[in-house]
Write a protein that holds these residues in place. Sequence first.
Motif, short mmCIF file in Angstrom:
data_model
loop_
_atom_site.label_atom_id
_atom_site.label_comp_id
_atom_site.label_asym_id
_atom_site.label_seq_id
_atom_site.Cartn_x
_atom_site.Cartn_y
_atom_site.Cartn_z
N ASP A 190 -39.65 43.19 68.73
CA ASP A 190 -38.38 42.95 69.40
C ASP A 190 -38.60 42.23 70.73
O ASP A 190 -37.77 41.42 71.15
CB ASP A 190 -37.64 44.27 69.64
N ASP A 191 -39.72 42.53 71.40
CA ASP A 191 -40.02 41.84 72.66
C ASP A 191 -40.20 40.35 72.43
O ASP A 191 -39.73 39.53 73.22
CB ASP A 191 -41.29 42.43 73.30
N LYS A 251 -38.86 38.59 70.12
CA LYS A 251 -37.54 38.02 69.82
C LYS A 251 -36.73 37.79 71.10
O LYS A 251 -35.93 36.86 71.17
CB LYS A 251 -36.78 38.95 68.88
N LYS A 252 -36.98 38.61 72.12
CA LYS A 252 -36.26 38.45 73.39
C LYS A 252 -36.59 37.15 74.09
O LYS A 252 -35.74 36.56 74.76
CB LYS A 252 -36.59 39.63 74.32
#
Length: 283
Positions: A257-258, A260-261
Amino acid sequence: GIKCNIDYVDNDTLIYTKWSEDPKGYDIGQPAISTLHALIDADMLQEISYEDIPNSKYISTDKCDISLNDNDKKYSIPYNTTGGYTWIYNTKTFPVTITKMDDLLDEKLRGQIVTMPYSFMWYPSALMHLGYSDSSTDGKEIAEATEWVKKLTANVKVFDGATPSSSVKNGECSVALTFASDASRALLDDPDLDYLKVEDQTFMQCTQYWVIGKQSPNSKNAEKFIDYICDPKIYAECLNTYPAISNNEEALNYVSDDYKKIEGMFEIPDDKKIIHSQFGHPY
């Protein structure tokens, strides 16, 4: 079960130097395009056996250097594309609003900038900013670009070729020109940092490639290593650790998720100018 011995270099051309001095001392290298061409020209690489690296099917060359040719592909498999360089800043301490390149020359930024010490990045950028070709050989145009670079460097406090973001994170500077991968890690670590959206910014991209030495004593294990890295799940782990543009579309299904940020940091708008480096990776 295979032990890997790794040497790190701070200059891409050292890959060529080390291999030429000790042709059997290394199995795998990871050069950028100019060093790749030099290694091929010197007949120092063996052709890639793609059938022995089945995960190579996941690797695309679409985002690689424009000078990558069919002969290069016989000897190399792309790893990642660095995404060039990015301006980041401390949203709480930077002294001026920066929306265009000339804003970086503001005297209020004196002693506030940290940048990479690479003239081969600054000159093409300055030339393109002034409306000239990034490979101009016109003396008048180069002189004009030189004056622009001098004005910029007058505001520079720190030259850092490794992790420029550290000088912004520790408060020494408020603005940094840094590698996109370094910038992305800094943004994940510090919520006070953001990246600048400079309207007339130029971008640089360069890719690193896996290659195997012609006299490699462990070429089969070298192929196993490259195949391992090309596995989408393993490649995703590499992106999570060292963010970059992915040349493995399947790996994006497994990134954190990091990642993707900050993935948007690596996207270059269609209307932006790109400098395609022929000088090798700035590391």
